[in-house]
Design a protein around this motif. Structure first.
Motif, mmCIF file in Angstrom:
data_model
loop_
_atom_site.group_PDB
_atom_site.id
_atom_site.type_symbol
_atom_site.label_atom_id
_atom_site.label_comp_id
_atom_site.label_asym_id
_atom_site.label_seq_id
_atom_site.Cartn_x
_atom_site.Cartn_y
_atom_site.Cartn_z
ATOM 1 N N THR A 293 0.811 -1.210 0.000
ATOM 2 C CA THR A 293 0.000 0.000 0.000
ATOM 3 C C THR A 293 0.845 1.261 0.000
ATOM 4 O O THR A 293 0.524 2.237 -0.696
ATOM 5 C CB THR A 293 -0.938 -0.003 1.221
ATOM 6 N N ASP A 294 1.918 1.275 0.776
ATOM 7 C CA ASP A 294 2.746 2.478 0.872
ATOM 8 C C ASP A 294 3.352 2.850 -0.476
ATOM 9 O O ASP A 294 3.338 4.018 -0.878
ATOM 10 C CB ASP A 294 3.861 2.261 1.902
ATOM 11 N N PHE B 18 -7.532 3.873 0.039
ATOM 12 C CA PHE B 18 -6.880 3.032 -0.959
ATOM 13 C C PHE B 18 -7.019 1.553 -0.589
ATOM 14 O O PHE B 18 -7.300 0.709 -1.451
ATOM 15 C CB PHE B 18 -5.407 3.412 -1.086
ATOM 16 N N GLU B 19 -6.827 1.225 0.681
ATOM 17 C CA GLU B 19 -6.963 -0.164 1.119
ATOM 18 C C GLU B 19 -8.405 -0.647 0.967
ATOM 19 O O GLU B 19 -8.645 -1.807 0.618
ATOM 20 C CB GLU B 19 -6.513 -0.297 2.566
ATOM 21 N N LEU B 20 -9.358 0.251 1.219
ATOM 22 C CA LEU B 20 -10.768 -0.112 1.040
ATOM 23 C C LEU B 20 -11.065 -0.435 -0.420
ATOM 24 O O LEU B 20 -11.750 -1.423 -0.727
ATOM 25 C CB LEU B 20 -11.656 1.038 1.515
ATOM 26 N N LYS B 21 -10.534 0.371 -1.334
ATOM 27 C CA LYS B 21 -10.773 0.139 -2.752
ATOM 28 C C LYS B 21 -10.112 -1.165 -3.213
ATOM 29 O O LYS B 21 -10.707 -1.935 -3.973
ATOM 30 C CB LYS B 21 -10.248 1.316 -3.566
ATOM 31 N N HIS C 9 -6.603 12.264 -4.102
ATOM 32 C CA HIS C 9 -5.962 11.398 -3.113
ATOM 33 C C HIS C 9 -6.810 11.321 -1.856
ATOM 34 O O HIS C 9 -7.042 12.320 -1.174
ATOM 35 C CB HIS C 9 -4.564 11.940 -2.779
ATOM 36 N N GLY C 10 -7.270 10.124 -1.505
ATOM 37 C CA GLY C 10 -8.116 9.960 -0.340
ATOM 38 C C GLY C 10 -7.407 9.422 0.873
ATOM 39 O O GLY C 10 -8.003 9.336 1.944
ATOM 40 N N GLY C 11 -6.155 9.034 0.742
ATOM 41 C CA GLY C 11 -5.417 8.526 1.880
ATOM 42 C C GLY C 11 -5.262 7.018 1.844
ATOM 43 O O GLY C 11 -5.852 6.320 1.015
ATOM 44 N N ARG C 12 -4.469 6.534 2.772
ATOM 45 C CA ARG C 12 -4.127 5.114 2.822
ATOM 46 C C ARG C 12 -5.343 4.230 3.083
ATOM 47 O O ARG C 12 -5.533 3.203 2.438
ATOM 48 C CB ARG C 12 -3.072 4.909 3.921
#
Length: 251
Positions: free
Chosen positions: A90-91, A111-114, A105-108
């Motif tokens: 992820t990073d 991104f993990e949710l998507k 950009h929605g944040g980490r």
């Protein structure tokens, strides 16, 4: 997560559900779909097999259906593994997306949710392909129990009922296979969510437009629905399922 994210996700799920129901045999749309036309030809194939004792061609078709389903089931597993690998990186992925121009950009966490949602889509596809593979296997067993041509001529009603049972299992397996394949197609539209919710809406509509054209306006559909008289011995019409018979492949 913004309001646009929720709206785009609900649109994605809503269109997926409606399209699945519309093409599964329920006449939400008067125009016959490609899947329904193929289902009619599945019935014709099984009923015509009663007229021949040598069924090597039929068994080859059954094997081809099973092998194709197994291939897509394996592909779904690999794709789901790729999603979990993406979650583990992820990073790195987040850093790449952050540097892209015009990227929302929605944040980490988002991104993990998507990425997790993408894994869920491929997991759903795998279960659909796995169940379709089992149904094709059951269909093969039932097909092996069909009477020979002399027995079918002696008791045509019983033979037609046996063939109808094989055809219904085959059609049901095809519905689940189509549901899994549809999930893979829609996963391409889902990728737009990684860029922006509005891109997600655009890619979803684009993929749905392609699927709609293929189901209702393609040359393949026009060929399949050309004037072909219904096969004799139909136990019941295709678009009038028995009570309790599964018709929605989304479930």
């Amino acid at each position: 997560m913004t309001t646009a994210d929720y709206v785009s996700l609900l649109l994605f799920l809503g269109l997926w559900t409606f399209f699945s129901i519309a093409t599964s045999g329920r006449r939400l749309i008067k125009r016959k779909s490609l899947s329904q036309a193929v289902a009619d030809h599945r019935r014709r194939w099984i009923l015509h097999s009663l007229k021949r004792d040598l069924k090597m061609i039929d068994t080859q078709i059954m094997a081809g259906l099973q092998n194709g389903t197994a291939f897509f089931a394996s592909t779904s597993i690999f794709a789901m593994g790729g999603c979990f690998a993406l979650l583990g990186a992820t990073d790195q992925a987040d850093a790449i997306f952050r540097d892209l121009p015009y990227f929302f950009h929605g944040g980490r966490a988002v991104f993990e949710l998507k990425a997790g949602g993408l894994a869920v889509i491929f997991g759903y596809a795998f279960f659909k392909f796995g169940w379709a593979y089992r149904l094709f296997n059951y269909c093969t067993i039932l097909f092996g129990g069909l009477p020979m041509s002399k027995e079918a001529d002696a008791d045509p009603e019983a033979a037609a009922l046996a063939a109808d049972k094989v055809a219904r299992i085959n059609i049901l397996a095809g519905q689940h296979f189509n549901a899994g394949l549809r999930a893979i197609f829609l996963s391409i539209g889902y990728l737009g969510w990684f860029i922006h919710p509005y891109v997600f809406i655009a890619t979803t509509l684009f993929v749905m437009g392609i699927l709609t054209r293929r189901q209702y306006f393609s040359h393949a559909r026009a060929i399949l629905i050309e004037d072909i008289p219904p096969s004799k011995g139909h136990a019941r019409p295709l678009d009038k399922p028995r009570s309790g018979e599964e018709q929605n492949p989304l479930i």
